[in-house]
Design a protein around this motif. Sequence first.
Motif, PDB file in Angstrom:
ATOM      1  N   ALA A  71       0.839  -1.202   0.000  1.00  0.00           N
ATOM      2  CA  ALA A  71       0.000   0.000   0.000  1.00  0.00           C
ATOM      3  C   ALA A  71       0.872   1.250   0.000  1.00  0.00           C
ATOM      4  O   ALA A  71       0.395   2.354  -0.249  1.00  0.00           O
ATOM      5  CB  ALA A  71      -0.915  -0.005   1.222  1.00  0.00           C
ATOM      6  N   HIS A  72       2.144   1.072   0.280  1.00  0.00           N
ATOM      7  CA  HIS A  72       3.092   2.184   0.290  1.00  0.00           C
ATOM      8  C   HIS A  72       3.545   2.453  -1.148  1.00  0.00           C
ATOM      9  O   HIS A  72       3.738   1.506  -1.918  1.00  0.00           O
ATOM     10  CB  HIS A  72       4.284   1.797   1.166  1.00  0.00           C
ATOM     11  CG  HIS A  72       5.225   2.920   1.428  1.00  0.00           C
ATOM     12  ND1 HIS A  72       6.153   3.333   0.499  1.00  0.00           N
ATOM     13  CD2 HIS A  72       5.380   3.712   2.500  1.00  0.00           C
ATOM     14  CE1 HIS A  72       6.840   4.340   1.008  1.00  0.00           C
ATOM     15  NE2 HIS A  72       6.382   4.601   2.216  1.00  0.00           N
ATOM     16  N   PRO A  73       3.715   3.720  -1.515  1.00  0.00           N
ATOM     17  CA  PRO A  73       4.068   4.005  -2.919  1.00  0.00           C
ATOM     18  C   PRO A  73       5.334   3.310  -3.402  1.00  0.00           C
ATOM     19  O   PRO A  73       5.455   2.976  -4.576  1.00  0.00           O
ATOM     20  CB  PRO A  73       4.232   5.535  -2.949  1.00  0.00           C
ATOM     21  CG  PRO A  73       4.020   6.035  -1.569  1.00  0.00           C
ATOM     22  CD  PRO A  73       3.494   4.940  -0.716  1.00  0.00           C
ATOM     23  N   GLY A 152       8.064   0.420   4.920  1.00  0.00           N
ATOM     24  CA  GLY A 152       6.855   1.210   4.702  1.00  0.00           C
ATOM     25  C   GLY A 152       6.233   1.510   6.051  1.00  0.00           C
ATOM     26  O   GLY A 152       6.913   1.929   6.991  1.00  0.00           O
ATOM     27  N   ASP A 153       4.934   1.271   6.148  1.00  0.00           N
ATOM     28  CA  ASP A 153       4.257   1.532   7.412  1.00  0.00           C
ATOM     29  C   ASP A 153       4.010   0.264   8.213  1.00  0.00           C
ATOM     30  O   ASP A 153       3.239   0.264   9.176  1.00  0.00           O
ATOM     31  CB  ASP A 153       2.947   2.270   7.143  1.00  0.00           C
ATOM     32  CG  ASP A 153       3.236   3.669   6.631  1.00  0.00           C
ATOM     33  OD1 ASP A 153       3.884   4.430   7.372  1.00  0.00           O
ATOM     34  OD2 ASP A 153       2.880   3.970   5.487  1.00  0.00           O
TER      35      ASP A 153
ATOM     36  N   THR B  32      -0.727   9.510   5.785  1.00  0.00           N
ATOM     37  CA  THR B  32      -1.470   9.092   4.592  1.00  0.00           C
ATOM     38  C   THR B  32      -1.902   7.646   4.742  1.00  0.00           C
ATOM     39  O   THR B  32      -3.022   7.268   4.429  1.00  0.00           O
ATOM     40  CB  THR B  32      -0.569   9.247   3.342  1.00  0.00           C
ATOM     41  OG1 THR B  32      -0.077  10.561   3.330  1.00  0.00           O
ATOM     42  CG2 THR B  32      -1.338   8.942   2.072  1.00  0.00           C
ATOM     43  N   MET B  33      -0.985   6.833   5.258  1.00  0.00           N
ATOM     44  CA  MET B  33      -1.283   5.423   5.422  1.00  0.00           C
ATOM     45  C   MET B  33      -2.389   5.195   6.430  1.00  0.00           C
ATOM     46  O   MET B  33      -3.225   4.308   6.264  1.00  0.00           O
ATOM     47  CB  MET B  33      -0.009   4.686   5.864  1.00  0.00           C
ATOM     48  CG  MET B  33      -0.134   3.195   5.797  1.00  0.00           C
ATOM     49  SD  MET B  33      -0.810   2.658   4.211  1.00  0.00           S
ATOM     50  CE  MET B  33       0.435   3.358   3.132  1.00  0.00           C
ATOM     51  N   MET B  34      -2.423   6.010   7.480  1.00  0.00           N
ATOM     52  CA  MET B  34      -3.485   5.869   8.471  1.00  0.00           C
ATOM     53  C   MET B  34      -4.848   6.104   7.812  1.00  0.00           C
ATOM     54  O   MET B  34      -5.810   5.408   8.104  1.00  0.00           O
ATOM     55  CB  MET B  34      -3.284   6.845   9.628  1.00  0.00           C
ATOM     56  CG  MET B  34      -2.108   6.516  10.525  1.00  0.00           C
ATOM     57  SD  MET B  34      -2.215   4.872  11.258  1.00  0.00           S
ATOM     58  CE  MET B  34      -3.453   5.208  12.533  1.00  0.00           C
TER      59      MET B  34
END
Lengths: 297, 297
Positions: A71-73, A152-153, B32-34
């Motif tokens: 989901a991270h660019p 990423g996150d 953004t990820m949240m």
Amino acid sequence: MLRIYALRLPLSNLSLFSSHSQKPRLNNNYRTMMNYTKAASSQAFKNKKLLFRQLFEKDSSTYTYLLADVAHPEKPALLIDPVDKTVDRDLSLVKELGLKLIYAINTHVHADHVTGTGLIKTKVPSVKSIISKASKSKADLLIEAGDKIHFGDLFLEVRATPGHTLGCVTYVTGDGSDQPQPRMAFTGDALLIRGCGRTDFQGGSAHQLYQSVHSQIFSLPKETLIYPAHDYRGFTVSTVGEEMQYNPRLTKDEEMFKSIMENLNLPYPKMIDIAVPSNMVCGLQDLSVKPVDASSN
Amino acid sequence: MLRIYALRLPLSNLSLFSSHSQKPRLNNNYRTMMNYTKAASSQAFKNKKLLFRQLFEKDSSTYTYLLADVAHPEKPALLIDPVDKTVDRDLSLVKELGLKLIYAINTHVHADHVTGTGLIKTKVPSVKSIISKASKSKADLLIEAGDKIHFGDLFLEVRATPGHTLGCVTYVTGDGSDQPQPRMAFTGDALLIRGCGRTDFQGGSAHQLYQSVHSQIFSLPKETLIYPAHDYRGFTVSTVGEEMQYNPRLTKDEEMFKSIMENLNLPYPKMIDIAVPSNMVCGLQDLSVKPVDASSN
């Protein structure tokens, strides 16, 4: 058992087949399930970010794991326990999936195969190798218990699980509402499915392994998925709950466990004299990057 | 690529480690990820019912799949493509997980190993064997395209995918809001990861296989998970989207595909003369249960 089953659901062989029909059978059990599904739907769907692949190397029965935040660019990715023989396969997959490999990580200094970490670094120089500080190995990044490895996150949390070797760690996916559920534990050889790694080489200790598994792995939620570094019987995954109930060694008390481990009478590991020296430098005899101690920050 | 990456995220090696800290770093990407996670959370969490295990048999590189509806009070389960050698392993797992095995299913008449179906029936007589009617084999239940195989409140849908053999089918998890998402396709030897089964025995046809894969498998949603009957390189799963993009054979046009399949020059399958006669009766030379044609109901 069959009788009870037959009483509770009309499971004659043929009633289970709704041939050419799109509409599911509706019975009381089905309606109950619809309620269940509705309840479950209110839970967060937490795995959307994680791309996960389990990969197998047949000669040493080693599992390599690919994880990425898709989901991270940038789609940052990491490999856990890559094997030298399968590096090309793994890097092709990373490329095809459009991922950016940032880390090649080991759970410990393997004695049965040469890590793919070094070869990966020669092919993708931006990749950083990671291993525990306690392993006394060289790598780009040396981690300790409590460290977090972010991609990423998403992140992996590091737990010290010595006993198979002095420097074994288990990597566990994060414990946050934005992290995958159930959690996933990459246990290396500390905990195998219905087994565990041997404790007679590389600073191994049955006492330490027993304590490690009970305090660091069995303390995780029961639904936590166990992904080991090896399986020799074709299992791919287990759970904490399953191993707490069915692991033939680690369900015993510590004295019994130590006795089991002392009487395994296993042969000398055939690859150890080649694998360990190579893996102590993460597969690179001449590691150009100076090791960095991440835990000091 | 690395430069762009470095610009977008402060991914210096050390900043990725929040040592001994429980709080994730907050930066713009994280925020953004949240938001993304919040959006994703509104989707239904649809996999709570399904217990799924992938199991490997090393000699023939065969995958066996265990599926169960664990939200159902009886935990009904099925095995897809069990192997005779690993029946004890599979039945132990079924028992440990508290499941009730109701079906032992084959995707086709295998030529490289003996199915475990017969042995399972001798050990658990209530289990019903399933294979396609088109295979011309004996089994308790003979299925056809469009049939549904229910286990609890989950089901598999049957798709005819001939070409590797005349009777090959693909089992796909249901297309309903109460069924697992993404869908899972158990493709047998019709579609392998970056490959496909040979087409030179058992009524095989390159033309048919090409049509089968394109019309019955590549027509599924791209995120559908592909679980084949074999993998020889250590892959465990793929997706429809991946195979549509990277399968080295099935991305070609039909003429090229036929040319590839005609020029494989593969050796005569070493197990075929033992495996096929046995598998034509689902591993039971003297099948006591009269075959039933489920599709006629």
